[in-house]
Design a protein around this motif. Structure first.
Motif, PDB file in Angstrom:
ATOM      1  N   CYS A  10       1.046  -1.384  -0.088  1.00 21.80           N
ATOM      2  CA  CYS A  10       0.146   0.198   0.065  1.00 21.80           C
ATOM      3  C   CYS A  10       0.818   1.250   0.242  1.00 21.80           C
ATOM      4  O   CYS A  10       1.650   1.398   0.825  1.00 21.80           O
ATOM      5  N   ILE A  39      -1.106  -0.991  -4.419  1.00 22.09           N
ATOM      6  CA  ILE A  39      -2.320  -0.214  -4.105  1.00 22.09           C
ATOM      7  C   ILE A  39      -1.866   1.302  -3.775  1.00 22.09           C
ATOM      8  O   ILE A  39      -1.108   1.390  -2.895  1.00 22.09           O
ATOM      9  N   ASN A  40      -2.197   2.207  -4.574  1.00 23.13           N
ATOM     10  CA  ASN A  40      -2.032   3.495  -4.335  1.00 23.13           C
ATOM     11  C   ASN A  40      -3.321   4.218  -3.728  1.00 23.13           C
ATOM     12  O   ASN A  40      -4.053   4.530  -4.599  1.00 23.13           O
ATOM     13  N   PHE A  41      -3.194   4.955  -2.484  1.00 25.77           N
ATOM     14  CA  PHE A  41      -4.370   5.782  -1.988  1.00 25.77           C
ATOM     15  C   PHE A  41      -4.068   7.141  -2.342  1.00 25.77           C
ATOM     16  O   PHE A  41      -4.931   7.883  -1.768  1.00 25.77           O
ATOM     17  N   PHE A  48      -4.567   0.737  -8.531  1.00 23.79           N
ATOM     18  CA  PHE A  48      -3.984  -0.481  -8.378  1.00 23.79           C
ATOM     19  C   PHE A  48      -3.324  -1.338  -9.313  1.00 23.79           C
ATOM     20  O   PHE A  48      -3.940  -1.009 -10.847  1.00 23.79           O
TER      21      PHE A  48
END
Length: 53
Positions: A10, A39-41, A48
């Motif tokens: 993440c 995953i990139n928030f 993703f």
């Protein structure tokens, strides 16, 4: 590790860059895993990338 065989990485950056991809591939090799998920928030919308070796 998720479910014992999926590496999940993440991030919270504006964009997924080449070194982020290299990092998860290294984690997968060390963990002897064939499946990974990056995953990139940090972007305006969730990003993703799945990885399969």
């Amino acid at each position: 590790m998720c479910y014992g065989n999926i590496v999940v990485e993440c991030k919270a950056t504006q964009a997924i860059e080449t070194f982020h991809r290299a990092q998860i591939l290294n984690y997968m090799k060390v963990a002897a895993s064939q499946v990974g998920l990056l995953i990139n928030f940090g972007a305006p919308s969730l990003l993703f990338e799945p990885f399969i070796l």
